[in-house]
Motif scaffolding. Structure first.
Motif, PDB file in Angstrom:
ATOM      1  N   HIS A 157       2.670  -5.285 -28.346  1.00 37.79           N
ATOM      2  CA  HIS A 157       2.572  -5.178 -26.895  1.00 37.79           C
ATOM      3  C   HIS A 157       1.608  -4.048 -26.534  1.00 37.79           C
ATOM      4  O   HIS A 157       1.560  -3.021 -27.212  1.00 37.79           O
ATOM      5  CB  HIS A 157       3.940  -4.893 -26.284  1.00 37.79           C
ATOM      6  CG  HIS A 157       4.912  -6.018 -26.432  1.00 37.79           C
ATOM      7  ND1 HIS A 157       5.648  -6.222 -27.580  1.00 37.79           N
ATOM      8  CD2 HIS A 157       5.255  -7.024 -25.572  1.00 37.79           C
ATOM      9  CE1 HIS A 157       6.415  -7.279 -27.424  1.00 37.79           C
ATOM     10  NE2 HIS A 157       6.198  -7.791 -26.219  1.00 37.79           N
ATOM     11  N   ALA A 159      -0.607  -2.017 -23.003  1.00 38.20           N
ATOM     12  CA  ALA A 159      -0.867  -1.845 -21.570  1.00 38.20           C
ATOM     13  C   ALA A 159      -2.358  -1.601 -21.377  1.00 38.20           C
ATOM     14  O   ALA A 159      -3.024  -1.011 -22.225  1.00 38.20           O
ATOM     15  CB  ALA A 159      -0.064  -0.679 -21.017  1.00 38.20           C
ATOM     16  N   PRO A 162      -5.644  -3.242 -15.044  1.00 38.78           N
ATOM     17  CA  PRO A 162      -5.656  -4.639 -14.583  1.00 38.78           C
ATOM     18  C   PRO A 162      -7.041  -5.276 -14.559  1.00 38.78           C
ATOM     19  O   PRO A 162      -7.174  -6.491 -14.754  1.00 38.78           O
ATOM     20  CB  PRO A 162      -5.072  -4.556 -13.167  1.00 38.78           C
ATOM     21  CG  PRO A 162      -4.223  -3.328 -13.186  1.00 38.78           C
ATOM     22  CD  PRO A 162      -4.923  -2.364 -14.104  1.00 38.78           C
ATOM     23  N   HIS A 165      -7.590  -7.215 -17.795  1.00 38.88           N
ATOM     24  CA  HIS A 165      -6.586  -8.154 -18.305  1.00 38.88           C
ATOM     25  C   HIS A 165      -7.216  -9.487 -18.718  1.00 38.88           C
ATOM     26  O   HIS A 165      -6.889 -10.039 -19.778  1.00 38.88           O
ATOM     27  CB  HIS A 165      -5.496  -8.388 -17.258  1.00 38.88           C
ATOM     28  CG  HIS A 165      -4.449  -7.315 -17.260  1.00 38.88           C
ATOM     29  ND1 HIS A 165      -3.153  -7.533 -16.819  1.00 38.88           N
ATOM     30  CD2 HIS A 165      -4.489  -6.011 -17.647  1.00 38.88           C
ATOM     31  CE1 HIS A 165      -2.458  -6.417 -16.934  1.00 38.88           C
ATOM     32  NE2 HIS A 165      -3.258  -5.479 -17.426  1.00 38.88           N
ATOM     33  N   GLN A 169      -7.024 -11.182 -22.448  1.00 39.47           N
ATOM     34  CA  GLN A 169      -6.386 -12.487 -22.671  1.00 39.47           C
ATOM     35  C   GLN A 169      -7.355 -13.488 -23.286  1.00 39.47           C
ATOM     36  O   GLN A 169      -6.974 -14.311 -24.134  1.00 39.47           O
ATOM     37  CB  GLN A 169      -5.838 -13.015 -21.336  1.00 39.47           C
ATOM     38  CG  GLN A 169      -4.645 -12.232 -20.820  1.00 39.47           C
ATOM     39  CD  GLN A 169      -4.305 -12.557 -19.378  1.00 39.47           C
ATOM     40  OE1 GLN A 169      -5.164 -13.012 -18.601  1.00 39.47           O
ATOM     41  NE2 GLN A 169      -3.064 -12.329 -18.983  1.00 39.47           N
ATOM     42  N   SER A 178       0.934  -6.582 -21.638  1.00 37.64           N
ATOM     43  CA  SER A 178       2.100  -6.267 -20.819  1.00 37.64           C
ATOM     44  C   SER A 178       1.687  -5.982 -19.383  1.00 37.64           C
ATOM     45  O   SER A 178       0.574  -5.527 -19.116  1.00 37.64           O
ATOM     46  CB  SER A 178       2.822  -5.041 -21.394  1.00 37.64           C
ATOM     47  OG  SER A 178       3.866  -4.612 -20.542  1.00 37.64           O
ATOM     48  N   ASP A 179       2.588  -6.238 -18.455  1.00 38.38           N
ATOM     49  CA  ASP A 179       2.370  -5.875 -17.055  1.00 38.38           C
ATOM     50  C   ASP A 179       2.830  -4.450 -16.768  1.00 38.38           C
ATOM     51  O   ASP A 179       2.679  -3.965 -15.650  1.00 38.38           O
ATOM     52  CB  ASP A 179       3.118  -6.845 -16.134  1.00 38.38           C
ATOM     53  CG  ASP A 179       2.467  -8.214 -16.096  1.00 38.38           C
ATOM     54  OD1 ASP A 179       1.236  -8.294 -16.274  1.00 38.38           O
ATOM     55  OD2 ASP A 179       3.189  -9.210 -15.905  1.00 38.38           O
ATOM     56  N   GLN A 180       3.396  -3.777 -17.755  1.00 34.88           N
ATOM     57  CA  GLN A 180       3.845  -2.398 -17.570  1.00 34.88           C
ATOM     58  C   GLN A 180       2.639  -1.456 -17.544  1.00 34.88           C
ATOM     59  O   GLN A 180       1.585  -1.749 -18.109  1.00 34.88           O
ATOM     60  CB  GLN A 180       4.795  -1.997 -18.694  1.00 34.88           C
ATOM     61  CG  GLN A 180       6.088  -2.815 -18.720  1.00 34.88           C
ATOM     62  CD  GLN A 180       7.031  -2.355 -19.809  1.00 34.88           C
ATOM     63  OE1 GLN A 180       7.227  -1.153 -20.002  1.00 34.88           O
ATOM     64  NE2 GLN A 180       7.615  -3.285 -20.528  1.00 34.88           N
ATOM     65  N   THR A 181       2.824  -0.312 -16.916  1.00 32.07           N
ATOM     66  CA  THR A 181       1.716   0.649 -16.799  1.00 32.07           C
ATOM     67  C   THR A 181       1.459   1.389 -18.110  1.00 32.07           C
ATOM     68  O   THR A 181       0.359   1.860 -18.353  1.00 32.07           O
ATOM     69  CB  THR A 181       1.984   1.673 -15.688  1.00 32.07           C
ATOM     70  OG1 THR A 181       3.227   2.349 -15.959  1.00 32.07           O
ATOM     71  CG2 THR A 181       2.067   0.980 -14.335  1.00 32.07           C
ATOM     72  N   ALA A 192      -2.404   2.306 -18.723  1.00 31.41           N
ATOM     73  CA  ALA A 192      -3.359   1.615 -17.861  1.00 31.41           C
ATOM     74  C   ALA A 192      -4.139   2.532 -16.927  1.00 31.41           C
ATOM     75  O   ALA A 192      -5.097   2.101 -16.298  1.00 31.41           O
ATOM     76  CB  ALA A 192      -2.628   0.562 -17.029  1.00 31.41           C
TER      77      ALA A 192
END
Length: 352
Positions: A157, A159, A162, A165, A169, A178-181, A192
Motif C-alpha cells: 500500500h 500514499a 492526488p 494517482h 494506476q 491508497s486514498d489515505q494521506t 501525499a
C-alpha cells in the motif's frame, strides 16, 4: 500529603513539556538512527521541512540524540526546491553509505508537484541497493513513484499526491494505491503532502521510540494546530476539547493564578464544585492530583522564565508562587536534578 512531601516526578502532560530538561529522560545506548533524504529537483520544501522538523524535535525532547539526517542530490551538489530556493546537499547518490556504523537506516525520496516522475537510472539503482540492505524506505509527495519504478511497492500500500494517482494506476498496477494521506506498509512509508509528511514521520518515530516521545514532539509542534474553531488562539492542555468543560475551567484558573496560587478548596468554590469532584476530575483525565498538577505548572513556568530571561532567581520564585527562593530551589532540584543556577548556566553554555 504536603507539597514538600510530593514525589518529584512529572505527571504525563507536564512530563512531555519538560522532557528535554529532565535528568531521567530517555537515554539511548546505541547510535542515533540515520535518516537520508534524496531531494529531487523541484522537491516540496514544505514536505521536506515537515519531515525534518519531526526528527529534529525528537532530538530536542530527549537528553541524547535519537536521529541524525543527511541530504542527497541525484547527481548535483545543489538542488532547487519548488520555491525556487537552492539547497546545498551533503552528497550525491553514488556516495550514500548503506553499511557500517555510518550506514543509513532510513532513506526517503522527496518529491514535489513539478518533479520529474520518469524513471531515473541512478535513483533506481540507489533505491534497490538500499532495499537489499533492508533499509526502511519512503516517499514524500510523489516520491512513492520512484519506489514504484524500482519495484519496491509491488503488493504494498502507498500514499501519493492526488495529482499523480492516474499515473500510478496506469504504470504500476502491482502497487496498491491508497486514498489515505499517509500510510505505512512493511518498512515502506509514503505520504501525499506536507501535513501528512509530518504525521508519517511521527508514526515512524513512535514505532522506534514509543508514544511518550511522540507526545512530547506534538507538545512543541501542535500549539497552533487548527481545531476547526472560529479563533486562532494557541492551543494548550487547558484547550483540549476532549477534556470536560469543568476541568478546562479549573486549568484556566490555575494558569491565571500562578503568582498567588489558589487552594484546592478555593478552586472548587470558583467553579461551584466539591473538592472531591475536582480531585476526581484530575485523577480521571490527567492521572494526577490538583495540587501536584498546580505545582508542576508553576515549576514549568519557572523553568521557562529561568532559561528564557535574565530575571533573578528570587524574582522568578516569587512570580511563580513559591514561598522563598530556597523553597523554589529545592523544588526545582527535586524535579530537574540540578539547581536553578546550574540549569541556567548549562542552558547558556549549550547556546554559546
Amino acid at each position: 500529603m504536603t507539597e514538600s512531601q510530593t514525589k518529584r516526578t512529572f505527571s504525563t502532560s507536564m512530563r512531555d513539556t519538560n522532557s528535554p530538561f529532565l535528568p531521567d529522560g530517555k537515554q539511548v545506548g546505541t547510535r542515533p538512527i540515520r535518516v537520508g533524504f534524496i531531494l529531487q529537483e523541484h522537491f516540496s520544501m514544505m514536505a521536506f521541512t515537515a519531515a525534518v522538523d519531526a526528527i529534529v524535535t525528537a532530538n530536542l525532547v530527549n537528553t541524547t540524540p535519537l536521529f541524525s539526517f543527511s541530504t542527497y542530490g541525484i547527481d548535483q551538489s545543489t538542488v532547487r526546491s519548488d520555491l525556487g530556493i537552492d539547497i546545498s546537499v551533503n552528497d550525491t547518490l553514488p556516495h550514500i553509505t548503506l553499511e557500517g556504523d555510518n550506514g543509513l537506516d532510513i532513506l526517503l525520496v522527496c518529491g514535489g508537484f513539478r518533479c520529474d516522475i520518469n524513471q531515473n537510472p541512478a535513483l533506481n539503482s540507489a533505491l534497490k541497493s538500499a532495499a537489499r540492505y533492508k533499509l526502511t524506505l519512503g516517499g514524500l509527495w510523489n516520491g512513492a513513484i520512484a519506489l514504484a519504478h524500482a519495484q519496491l511497492l509491488d503488493r504494498r500500500h502507498c500514499a501519493l499526491h492526488p495529482d499523480n494517482h492516474a499515473y500510478m494506476q496506469e504504470h504500476f498496477p502491482d502497487a496498491i494505491l491508497s486514498d489515505q494521506t499517509w500510510i505505512a506498509d512493511n518498512q515502506r512509508f509514503t505520504s501525499a503532502g506536507p501535513s501528512s509528511a509530518l504525521e508519517m514521520m511521527l508514526s515512524l518515530i513512535e514505532g522506534l521510540y514509543g508514544k511518550d516521545t511522540v507526545r512530547a514532539i506534538r507538545e512543541i509542534l501542535s500549539c497552533d494546530k487548527n481545531n476547526d474553531s472560529e479563533n486562532n488562539q494557541i492551543t494548550q492542555t487547558r484547550d483540549n476539547p476532549n477534556l470536560p468543560d469543568l476541568l478546562r475551567e479549573l486549568l484556566q484558573l490555575m494558569n491565571s493564578n500562578i503568582e498567588e496560587p489558589l487552594s484546592i478548596d478555593e478552586l472548587a468554590g470558583c467553579v461551584n464544585a466539591s473538592r472531591r469532584r475536582v480531585e476526581r476530575l484530575f485523577q480521571t483525565h490527567l492521572e494526577t492530583t490538583p495540587s501536584r498538577y498546580y505545582l508542576e505548572l508553576r515549576i514549568t513556568q519557572a523553568r521557562r522564565l529561568l532559561l528564557q530571561s535574565n530575571e533573578s532567581i528570587a524574582n522568578i520564585a516569587v512570580s511563580c508562587g513559591f514561598l522563598s527562593s530556597t523553597h523554589f530551589s529545592h523544588c526545582f532540584k527535586d524535579f530537574f536534578g540540578i539547581s536553578p543556577s546550574q540549569a541556567r548556566q548549562k542552558h547558556r553554555s549549550q547556546e554559546s
